[in-house]
Design an enzyme around this catalytic site. Structure first.
Site, PDB file in Angstrom:
ATOM      1  N   THR A  28       0.753  -1.038  -0.042  1.00  0.00           N
ATOM      2  CA  THR A  28       0.114  -0.088   0.030  1.00  0.00           C
ATOM      3  C   THR A  28       0.825   1.185   0.061  1.00  0.00           C
ATOM      4  O   THR A  28       2.058   1.195   0.566  1.00  0.00           O
ATOM      5  CB  THR A  28      -0.798  -0.070   1.365  1.00  0.00           C
ATOM      6  OG1 THR A  28      -1.655  -1.200   1.169  1.00  0.00           O
ATOM      7  CG2 THR A  28      -1.802   1.237   1.370  1.00  0.00           C
ATOM      8  N   GLY A  29       0.413   2.234  -0.552  1.00  0.00           N
ATOM      9  CA  GLY A  29       1.050   3.519  -0.609  1.00  0.00           C
ATOM     10  C   GLY A  29       1.264   4.273  -1.835  1.00  0.00           C
ATOM     11  O   GLY A  29       1.019   3.590  -3.024  1.00  0.00           O
ATOM     12  N   SER A  30       1.911   5.302  -1.924  1.00  0.00           N
ATOM     13  CA  SER A  30       2.222   5.886  -3.117  1.00  0.00           C
ATOM     14  C   SER A  30       3.446   5.313  -4.112  1.00  0.00           C
ATOM     15  O   SER A  30       3.122   5.220  -5.364  1.00  0.00           O
ATOM     16  CB  SER A  30       2.787   7.512  -3.078  1.00  0.00           C
ATOM     17  OG  SER A  30       3.750   7.494  -2.212  1.00  0.00           O
ATOM     18  N   GLY A  84       6.306  -0.791   0.034  1.00  0.00           N
ATOM     19  CA  GLY A  84       6.943   0.418   0.463  1.00  0.00           C
ATOM     20  C   GLY A  84       7.097   0.448   1.805  1.00  0.00           C
ATOM     21  O   GLY A  84       7.014  -0.659   2.841  1.00  0.00           O
ATOM     22  N   GLY A  97       3.256   1.764   8.227  1.00  0.00           N
ATOM     23  CA  GLY A  97       1.848   2.123   8.420  1.00  0.00           C
ATOM     24  C   GLY A  97       1.695   3.427   8.486  1.00  0.00           C
ATOM     25  O   GLY A  97       0.541   3.823   8.889  1.00  0.00           O
ATOM     26  N   GLU A 105      -0.386  -5.565   5.830  1.00  0.00           N
ATOM     27  CA  GLU A 105       0.950  -5.626   5.349  1.00  0.00           C
ATOM     28  C   GLU A 105       1.876  -6.483   6.062  1.00  0.00           C
ATOM     29  O   GLU A 105       2.561  -7.177   5.425  1.00  0.00           O
ATOM     30  CB  GLU A 105       1.670  -4.077   5.468  1.00  0.00           C
ATOM     31  CG  GLU A 105       0.845  -3.324   4.472  1.00  0.00           C
ATOM     32  CD  GLU A 105       1.332  -1.942   4.600  1.00  0.00           C
ATOM     33  OE1 GLU A 105       1.315  -0.935   3.866  1.00  0.00           O
ATOM     34  OE2 GLU A 105       1.929  -1.506   5.842  1.00  0.00           O
TER      35      GLU A 105
HETATM   36  C1  5RP Z   1       1.269   2.074   4.424  1.00  0.00           C
HETATM   37  C2  5RP Z   1       2.699   1.849   4.396  1.00  0.00           C
HETATM   38  C3  5RP Z   1       3.461   2.507   3.093  1.00  0.00           C
HETATM   39  O1  5RP Z   1       4.344   1.578   2.599  1.00  0.00           O
HETATM   40  C4  5RP Z   1       4.466   3.471   3.672  1.00  0.00           C
HETATM   41  O2  5RP Z   1       3.574   4.205   4.249  1.00  0.00           O
HETATM   42  C5  5RP Z   1       5.187   4.271   2.456  1.00  0.00           C
HETATM   43  O3  5RP Z   1       4.120   4.766   1.712  1.00  0.00           O
HETATM   44  P1  5RP Z   1       4.754   5.729   0.405  1.00  0.00           P
HETATM   45  O4  5RP Z   1       5.206   4.873  -0.500  1.00  0.00           O
HETATM   46  O5  5RP Z   1       3.397   6.624   0.081  1.00  0.00           O
HETATM   47  O6  5RP Z   1       5.728   6.482   0.743  1.00  0.00           O
HETATM   48  O7  5RP Z   1       3.430   1.254   5.165  1.00  0.00           O
HETATM   49  O8  5RP Z   1       0.570   1.635   5.373  1.00  0.00           O
END
Ligand code: 5RP
Length: 220
Positions: A28-30, A84, A97, A105
């Protein structure tokens, strides 16, 4: 802008680990969103058997590109999990998180042979803890868990207006310098009312792909 490019370089490098005909674990995440977009662009989306996803948001994105989202209970062990992180130390122990998906995750990471973590350089630290450590808690235990965490030296703050996909709340713990991540992960996990702590130390990443605007560095 250059951070977006760095995330893209990390996500591109992770495509090399995706195996046709297999079920893929997806975080999850960008950065993962870019990875999912690249699965579509590269044609790999049509070649994998499906994906197990760590959040409703990633499930929706995967379904939009035609990847079947499967139940982990029916897939058995996964070969790889791509996700990520908010921080990584040199031992590839992680804080995760920031997107509130830490529990799922951690489950998908645990059920995968290889955890491929994709980050840009801003996520690399010597000592974990500058990023507030997320802890998912059962709502009725939130104040109790916060007091127990204060006793460990952290400053927990309830994340406002966030309910996780599991119906729980998140405490973000500030003020930690985590020198023994395995011990702290174990200690916080043992507090009654904690669902999951966003320290991935007992099972950290197997491969860290660090994107830069110029390319990607692979650390094992
Ligand atoms: C979500 C996560 C993501 O992997 C973490 O926040 C990184 O996110 P991004 O790729 O947007 O920087 O742990 O719960």
């Amino acid at each position: 802008m250059s951070q977006d490019l760095a995330k893209r370089k990390a996500a591109e490098a992770a495509l090399a680990y995706v195996q046709a005909g297999r079920v893929l674990g997806v975080g999850t995440g960008s950065t993962v969103n870019i990875f999912i977009d690249l699965l579509a662009e590269s044609g790999l989306a049509g070649k994998i058997k499906g994906a197990v996803s760590s959040s409703n948001a990633s499930s929706e994105r995967l379904q939009k590109i035609g990847v079947p989202v499967l139940d982990l209970n029916s897939t058995g062990e996964l070969s790889i999990y791509v996700d990520g992180a908010d921080e990584s130390n040199p031992k590839l122990q992680l804080i995760k998180g920031g997107g509130a998906a830490l529990t799922r995750e951690k489950i998908v990471a645990a059920a995968s042979e290889q955890f491929i973590c994709i980050v840009d350089r801003s996520k690399q630290v010597e000592v974990l803890g500058r990023f507030p450590l997320p802890v998912e808690v059962i709502p009725m235990a939130q104040a109790y868990v916060a007091r127990r965490i204060e006793a460990l030296g952290g400053q927990p703050k309830l994340r406002q207006n966030v309910i996780t996909d599991n119906g729980n709340q998140i405490l973000d713990v500030h003020g930690l310098a985590i020198h023994d991540a395995v011990a702290l992960e174990t200690e916080i996990n043992l507090i009654t009312g904690v669902v999951c702590v966003g320290l991935f130390a007992r099972r950290g990443a197997d491969v860290l792909i660090v994107g830069t605007p110029e390319g990607a560095q692979i650390i094992k």
